[in-house]
Design an enzyme around this catalytic site. Structure first.
Site: not given
Length: 456
Positions: A209-210, A232, A24-25, A108
């Protein structure tokens, strides 16, 4: 020693990691990774690093990787964004001694990635991607991995994954959303795509995801057959998500701040962003502390605001406000770590649906121009901020002074210039053409012209 590959790499180097913190940026920095590991994370990624900058800038290398070396922070995968095979290889060679694998970001979807031509915006350039993965796989001493997003078509997604595997990818993370699923249109990730990829390749696969609770992790592994699950946003709002518990926010916030102090330096903007995520639901209630959190400029100041938020929450608990909280839309009281669920986007307009057209028109309607009185109700947020700093500032368009533009450069012209020029252009004209203008005094002395500028 031969380089480990595929499942052997996952079993021996990554120690069969199931719980993974995503790259994560500006968010998956050392302090946050260590906090996450203390609460169940088994594998972490660095923030996405820009390969070209990493090669070019020694300070960037130190600040984002070299200074963050820590025995507790393993296994660790370093992620790069890149679109040039040679640059990607150079960056990977500089990073390989500080991590357990190198990851290529192909997921991204943000506008900055589109402008820089990297991330998910490379997913149609299979020849380039094949070259990048093959070259690094051949030259590096650590494995190369990839993180991708899916295509709408499951079959195309499967072929995409197989191409990367054939090129040398040793582990694949599949985010079950398409390139366009972002922001308000994020929607639900497709585990069907992930399941199809897992069945089609012979390398470990992580799902992304989810994931909001530990039960989601367990269900995802069961339904898709993946080796691990990456989180994330779920991790940002609850670092203990992999422990299967939802602690009070202040418990996580205070522990994170202690880790930041123990492993300096940490960019203050990273710390602030994490506190905003952790306290997200509480800050919707205490707006004054939200503004204070945005203003403070020291680590101690951030800790003090977090302390004030804790005290207010504890006052609520002491007053017995649990009953009121249960009536809100949140599953837990706002002071408990819990996921943030984005509002569902409005339904798209159906063909020939007049009512839908009216809804779209209402949503897309431009903000009305400010009235001449410049009342706070009609001013934009930016102008309201300016007015708070300068109460006498006038925003009425009709009362603003009008300036005649310079005929050459467009700046306001001098009030007395007969050539309709600004001060700078008038000086140049008077010098070149020995022209006479009321704002310039030209006189002859000893056979030469001298031009003196008269102050306005």
């Amino acid at each position: 020693m031969a380089k480990l590959q595929g499942f052997e790499f996952w079993r021996k180097t990554l120690k069969e990691a199931h719980f993974v913190v995503a790259p994560m940026v500006d968010q998956s920095e050392l302090a946050w990774r260590l906090l996450s590991r203390r609460h169940g994370a088994q594998l972490c990624y660095t923030p996405m690093l820009h390969a070209q900058v990493f090669v070019r800038d020694a300070n960037y290398r130190r600040e984002n990787l070299y200074n963050e070396v820590c025995e507790e922070d393993r296994p660790l995968i370093t992620q790069f964004c890149a679109n040039d095979p040679e640059v990607f290889l150079q960056a990977a060679l500089l990073a390989q001694d500080y991590c357990d694998a190198i990851d290529l970001n192909l997921g991204c979807p943000q506008m900055i990635a589109k402008r820089g031509h990297y991330g998910v915006f490379l997913q149609d350039e299979w020849e380039l991607l094949e070259k990048m993965v093959r070259l690094t796989n051949e030259k590096l001493s650590v494995p190369i991995t990839c993180k991708i997003r899916v295509f709408k078509d499951i079959e195309k997604t499967v072929h995409y994954a197989q191409m990367l595997e054939k090129a040398g990818c040793q582990l694949l993370t599949v985010h079950g959303r398409t390139k366009d699923q972002k922001g308000a249109m994020t929607g639900i990730a497709s585990w069907e795509h992930i399941k199809a990829v897992r069945k089609a390749v012979n390398i470990p696969v992580f799902a992304n995801g989810n994931i909001q609770h530990l039960s989601d992790v367990e269900r995802c592994i069961q339904e898709t057959g993946v080796q691990g699950v990456m989180s994330a946003e779920g991790n940002l709002h609850n670092p203990a998500v992999f422990e299967g518990r939802s602690p009070p926010v202040w418990e996580m916030a205070e522990e994170y701040l202690e880790v930041v102090k123990q492993y300096p330096p940490c960019n203050l903007s990273y710390v602030r962003a994490h506190l905003f995520k952790l306290w997200h639901h509480t800050l919707q209630i205490y707006q004054d502390l939200r503004e204070e959190l945005a203003k403070v400029k020291t680590l101690e100041g951030l800790a003090e605001v977090s302390k004030q938020l804790r005290l207010r929450c504890q006052e609520e608990i002491a007053r017995g406000k649990d009953a009121e909280v249960k009536e809100s839309c949140l599953p837990f009281p706002h002071w408990i770590c819990q996921p943030y669920v984005r509002p569902v986007p409005k339904e798209p307009v159906s063909n020939g649906n007049i009512q839908g057209s009216e809804v779209k028109k209402a949503v897309c309607q431009k903000r009305a121009l400010e009235d001449c009185d410049g009342s706070a109700d009609t001013l934009s947020k930016n102008k309201q901020k300016k007015r708070s700093r300068n109460p006498n500032k006038n925003f009425c368009p009709s009362q603003k002074p009008k300036y005649i533009k310079c005929e050459q450069c467009g700046n306001p012209k001098g009030n007395k210039c007969v050539f309709n020029l600004c001060r700078g252009c008038c000086k140049k004209k008077a010098y070149k053409e020995v022209a006479d203008c009321p704002i310039l005094c030209c006189f002859f002395s000893q056979g030469h012209y001298f031009i003196t500028n008269i102050l306005r």
